[in-house]
Design a protein around this motif. Sequence first.
Motif: not given
Length: 149
Positions: A25-29, A35-38, A118-122
């Motif tokens: 991916v070129g859309t990581f942020t 809390p820490p989320l990406v 949009f994938v939200l990761g903990a």
Amino acid sequence: MGHYPTGVAAITSVAADGSPLVLVVGTFTSVSLDPPLVGFLPDRRSASWGAIEQTGRFAVNVLGADQAALCGQLAGKGDKFAGVDYSLSGRGLPLLDGCLLTIECTIASVQDAGDHVFVLGAVEEMAVRREGNPMLFLRGKFGGFTAQV
């Protein structure tokens, strides 16, 4: 949007049969520190994303500018992991050798976003693996970062 540079990351996980999964991916942020989320935005039609979503977890492998060949292989067709060096983390996620940073996550949510999701990761675990120049994608080409100051 091709005039806006993005970082390049390989999102990895493991299928139920133990085989490694990957999506470039070129859309990581970064989304939140507390809390820490990406987050990242895969194409909703991506078979690789569909397989990763089913696992409920993923690792972000931030690629270095010197890993263009690896990026090409992981983004290609066929056996994406043929000859690729990686290790499994304590959580059982593939961590690519030579990447700059790894971030292990559980999927917190998946939201519709047009032709993407949009994938939200903990964030569960994060480690700097080495110092280096990150891979960037700009106007259809891969490159790196050059500091001006």
